[in-house]
Design a protein around this motif. Structure first.
Motif, PDB file in Angstrom:
ATOM      1  N   HIS A  13       0.857  -1.202   0.000  1.00 17.93           N
ATOM      2  CA  HIS A  13       0.000   0.000   0.000  1.00 17.93           C
ATOM      3  C   HIS A  13       0.887   1.243   0.000  1.00 17.93           C
ATOM      4  CE1 HIS A  13      -3.420  -2.583   1.095  1.00 17.93           C
ATOM      5  NE2 HIS A  13      -2.496  -3.239   1.797  1.00 17.93           N
ATOM      6  N   ASP A  26      -6.893   2.669  -0.688  1.00 17.31           N
ATOM      7  CA  ASP A  26      -5.832   1.713  -0.366  1.00 17.31           C
ATOM      8  C   ASP A  26      -4.592   2.326   0.276  1.00 17.31           C
ATOM      9  OD1 ASP A  26      -6.386  -0.851  -0.549  1.00 17.31           O
ATOM     10  OD2 ASP A  26      -5.210  -1.263  -2.363  1.00 17.31           O
ATOM     11  N   SER A  27      -4.689   3.588   0.665  1.00 17.57           N
ATOM     12  CA  SER A  27      -3.512   4.253   1.239  1.00 17.57           C
ATOM     13  C   SER A  27      -3.423   3.984   2.750  1.00 17.57           C
ATOM     14  CB  SER A  27      -3.592   5.757   0.989  1.00 17.57           C
ATOM     15  OG  SER A  27      -4.779   6.281   1.548  1.00 17.57           O
ATOM     16  N   ALA A  52      -6.607   1.970   3.624  1.00 12.69           N
ATOM     17  CA  ALA A  52      -6.591   0.550   3.961  1.00 12.69           C
ATOM     18  C   ALA A  52      -6.181   0.350   5.417  1.00 12.69           C
ATOM     19  CB  ALA A  52      -5.630  -0.182   3.038  1.00 12.69           C
ATOM     20  N   ARG A  68      -7.254  -3.191  10.743  1.00 14.41           N
ATOM     21  CA  ARG A  68      -6.893  -2.026   9.925  1.00 14.41           C
ATOM     22  C   ARG A  68      -6.158  -0.965  10.743  1.00 14.41           C
ATOM     23  NH1 ARG A  68     -12.448  -0.052   7.840  1.00 14.41           N
ATOM     24  NH2 ARG A  68     -12.829  -0.348  10.057  1.00 14.41           N
TER      25      ARG A  68
END
Ligand code: ATP
Ligand code: MG
Length: 433
Positions: A13, A26-27, A52, A68
């Motif tokens: 990522h 997705d960062s 993400a 997460r």
């Protein structure tokens, strides 16, 4: 979490954000803290918006059993460590730039020169602080062949701390001057702090340092470094020698290497002082084998768009926009350049120079004393620091008062130098001129 483990996540990522309003899909979100905000409080929002992972440093914001969230001791430290780790893994050649004035200009010029031959990563805008520098490093990819990183400082130790994550292979201190004196304590404090870049290079022992050979402050602290010199003065051992040809109003300069051909370059920058920024870019470009013609092409076509040394033509006047920052050194350089410009009539609208601490009154008075010697046709002084000076020139409390005056009496056909610290907001003036 160990940095090696976090790095594995980053490899999957590779986009990092510190702003919950800007969350690319997705960062990885890093919850930084500022004076008036706690990024931890925005971690959930960042995840909801597409990040993400969220790196947080307060357990209260880290729900159990949610993979997460990554809980660390200190998010900024982790960001720095990750950046340094990434920098080491890729091993890209890095040129680190600091200095009192001209860092961003030189960085932009140099990036343009190097981009003629290489895939270059360089600092965007002015992201030169403890957050901007690691974020810049984290933008490095395998494709980049070289990186140009701007490092700023306002307190002793700032450069040391940045250099330790950047680990530059090549270094440049553009100059040292009077700025942020409040934070540095004195001019000596400025020299010492910028010198932290040299200290690192000295310890590293392999890297090269590009240096203005005519700058006594820099030469004084350069013992033990591998120097590559540029200069506007006659020096037997300069790698690149240059001189100002004209400023009418844009800088035109000449440069030469040893017995090589002499080149003349017409730039789009205002200000004779920019010749040193140009020569730094020429030297580094040539050192990295960019052909002379390509170096000149890049420098000729570089057009500033950031209120630095920029000419802006309005309906009624020609503005020399230098409203992005001001300190005694750059104010002197800008004024002396303006004096030498063969244009007329001339007007200066000058705003306070901020963050000067105890010497603020003296330094503003020095500028006030200089002004009558410059033969300008009109001078307006803006801000509370200039208000305290003994000067017969017109004074304005703030930019709003200037705007009101401009509504009543609009100067016509002037060359107008506009310079002051950013917080004085002189950048708002063009539409009134
Ligand atoms: P900051 O500390 O805000 O990042 P910087 O070092 O990046 O500043 P620039 O943004 O490149 O500097 O330039 C800011 C101003 O400094 C210019 O508009 C100009 O007035 C002045 N300046 C630039 N180069 C020099 C120089 N070599 N000598 C003196 N003044 C300079
Ligand atoms: Mg800058």
């Amino acid at each position: 979490m160990e940095i090696t483990e976090l790095y594995k996540i980053f490899e999957q990522h590779p986009v990092v954000t510190t702003d919950s309003r800007d969350c690319p899909p997705d960062s990885i979100f890093f919850a930084l803290k500022g004076e008036s905000f706690n990024g931890n409080a925005f971690a959930a929002k960042a995840l909801a918006q597409g990040c993400a992972f969220a790196v947080v440093d307060e357990a209260a914001y880290c729900p159990p059993n949610d993979g997460r969230y990554i809980l660390v001791n200190n998010c900024l430290d982790t960001l720095r460590q990750l950046a340094n780790y990434h920098r080491r893994v890729l091993g890209t050649r890095i040129i680190g730039i600091t200095g009192t004035n001209g860092k961003t200009t030189t960085k932009e010029l140099l990036a343009a020169v190097l981009a003629e031959k290489y895939k270059v990563l360089y600092t965007l805008g002015n992201f030169n602080n403890e957050i901007g520098v690691p974020k810049t490093l984290l933008r490095l990819t395998k494709e980049h062949e070289i990186a140009v990183i701007e490092m700023g400082a306002s307190h002793p130790g700032d450069i040391r701390s940045l250099v330790n994550i950047v680990e530059p292979d090549f270094a440049l201190i553009t100059n040292v001057g009077k700025a942020h004196l409040q934070g540095f304590g004195s001019f000596e404090g400025v020299i010492k702090t910028k010198g932290e870049l040299y200290d690192y290079m000295r310890a590293k022992n392999t890297g090269k340092v590009f240096i203005d050979a005519a700058n006594p402050y820099l030469m004084n602290i350069s013992d033990g470094l591998h120097l590559i010199k540029y200069s506007t003065e006659e020096t037997s051992d300069a790698y690149v020698q240059g001189s100002v040809l004209s400023c009418a109003p844009f800088l035109k300069f000449a440069w030469q290497q040893a017995d090589g051909p002499r080149y003349e370059v017409q730039t789009h920058l205002i200000g004779a002082y920019n010749v040193l920024n140009m020569l730094a870019a020429v030297s580094i470009g040539r050192y990295f084998d960019v052909a002379a013609e390509q170096v000149n092409h890049a420098l000729t076509h570089y057009i500033p768009d950031n209120n630095r040394s920029q000419l802006e033509v309005t309906k009624h006047n020609k503005l020399i926009m230098d409203a992005y920052n001001a300190n005694p050194t750059s104010m002197n350089a800008a004024l002396q350049n303006f004096r030498d410009m063969t244009v007329s009539p001339k007007m200066a609208i000058l705003g306070d120079m901020k963050e000067l601490g105890d010497v603020s009154e003296t330094e503003h008075q020095k500028i006030a004393d200089l002004l009558p010697l410059l033969h300008l046709d009109d001078v307006w002084l803006v801000g509370e620091e200039f208000a305290k000076t003994h000067s017969t020139f017109r004074k304005f409390k703030d930019v709003e008062e200037v705007k009101q005056a401009l509504a009543l009496e609009r100067p016509q056909n002037y060359y107008i130098l506009i310079k002051g610290s950013n917080s004085i907001k002189l950048f708002q003036l063009p539409e009134f001129l």
